[in-house]
Design a protein around this motif. Structure first.
Motif, short mmCIF file in Angstrom:
data_model
loop_
_atom_site.label_atom_id
_atom_site.label_comp_id
_atom_site.label_asym_id
_atom_site.label_seq_id
_atom_site.Cartn_x
_atom_site.Cartn_y
_atom_site.Cartn_z
N ALA A 199 0.82 -1.21 0.00
CA ALA A 199 0.00 0.00 0.00
C ALA A 199 0.86 1.26 0.00
O ALA A 199 0.51 2.26 -0.64
N VAL A 200 1.99 1.21 0.71
CA VAL A 200 2.90 2.36 0.73
C VAL A 200 3.45 2.62 -0.67
O VAL A 200 3.56 3.77 -1.11
N VAL A 224 -0.74 7.11 2.34
CA VAL A 224 -0.49 6.24 3.48
C VAL A 224 0.44 6.88 4.50
O VAL A 224 0.24 6.74 5.71
N ILE A 225 1.46 7.63 4.03
CA ILE A 225 2.41 8.23 4.96
C ILE A 225 1.97 9.60 5.45
O ILE A 225 2.64 10.20 6.30
N ILE A 253 -1.94 3.93 8.80
CA ILE A 253 -3.17 3.33 9.32
C ILE A 253 -2.93 2.72 10.70
O ILE A 253 -3.43 1.64 11.03
N VAL A 254 -2.16 3.41 11.51
CA VAL A 254 -1.80 2.89 12.83
C VAL A 254 -3.04 2.80 13.72
O VAL A 254 -3.96 3.64 13.65
N THR A 255 -3.10 1.76 14.55
CA THR A 255 -4.20 1.63 15.52
C THR A 255 -3.68 1.99 16.90
O THR A 255 -2.80 1.31 17.44
N ILE A 256 -4.23 3.04 17.45
CA ILE A 256 -3.87 3.51 18.78
C ILE A 256 -5.14 3.88 19.53
O ILE A 256 -6.19 4.12 18.92
N ALA A 294 1.81 -4.52 11.87
CA ALA A 294 2.18 -4.11 10.51
C ALA A 294 2.21 -2.60 10.38
O ALA A 294 3.08 -2.04 9.69
N SER A 295 1.29 -1.92 11.04
CA SER A 295 1.27 -0.46 11.00
C SER A 295 2.28 0.16 11.95
O SER A 295 2.84 1.22 11.67
#
Length: 218
Positions: free
Chosen positions: A58-59, A66-67, A74-77, A144-145
């Motif tokens: 995707a990057v 994405v960046i 798409i980081v999950t926090i 992954a993120s």
């Protein structure tokens, strides 16, 4: 995301592998006695490697998007409620999706629709629950993120809450239905693909539960 999940589950590859996509799903079926230890190891490796490769792809294709800091790989926090709220939210949604999988996939009339139910639940969770935790349910997806973003905020939440939630769902299901009620580790078994799991559809005389008519040729 919901449509992608449906497509994976009903795809030839999903029918072959069981379409777990998530290491926690694999570990839960291992707890239920449906998967051999060596298969668990390779499934989990495949989940983590596949998640990272998917993000890197995707990057390459959508680099600027994405960046972008607003996306940040798409980081999950956790959301504004913090790690505690995120933990509880991840536990609840993971519990819900695993319980649905077990009830649907082991009910003959509902089994063919398990993938649709999963897609609808994922779409609903992303719409409603994402502000609380980012809606992961999947440590491979979160890791992954986290790797390219270098954002490890409360990553423990995404490794513990989904596992606890799905194992609790499995525990509840076997207390209600019994361990033998879990027929197979595939999310969609109604196909002619080879099954590598400890599959109850191949041995109905062992489980003493007659298979539904549509599985008689599998």
């Amino acid at each position: 995301m919901g449509l992608i999940a449906i497509c994976i589950i009903y795809s030839p590859w999903g029918k072959q592998s069981g379409a777990h996509v998530n290491p926690v799903v694999t570990l839960t079926f291992f707890r239920l006695g449906k998967i051999q230890p060596w298969d668990v190891i390779f499934y989990i490796l495949a989940h983590f490697i596949g998640g990272l490769l998917g993000l890197l792809f995707a990057v390459v294709v959508f680099r600027d998007a994405v960046i972008n800091p607003s996306i940040n790989y798409i980081v999950t926090i956790p959301g504004a409620g913090g790690a505690g709220v995120a933990f509880l939210a991840e536990l609840v949604i993971s519990f819900g999706v695993m319980l649905m999988i077990l009830f649907a996939s082991n009910t003959p009339k509902l089994a063919p629709f398990t993938g649709i139910f999963a897609g609808v639940m994922i779409a609903t969770y992303i719409t409603v629950e994402a502000p609380l935790s980012g809606t992961s349910m999947n440590p491979a997806r979160t890791l992954a993120s986290a790797i390219p973003s270098h954002n490890w905020t409360a990553i423990w939440v995404y490794f513990t809450a989904p596992l606890l939630g799905m194992l609790l769902a499995a525990e509840l299901y076997i207390r209600l239905k019994g361990k033998r009620a879990v027929r197979c580790a595939k999310l969609h078994h109604h196909n002619n693909k080879r099954c590598i799991f400890r599959c109850g559809y191949r041995h109905p005389e062992v489980d003493k539960i007659p298979p539904p008519a549509e599985y008689s040729q599998i």
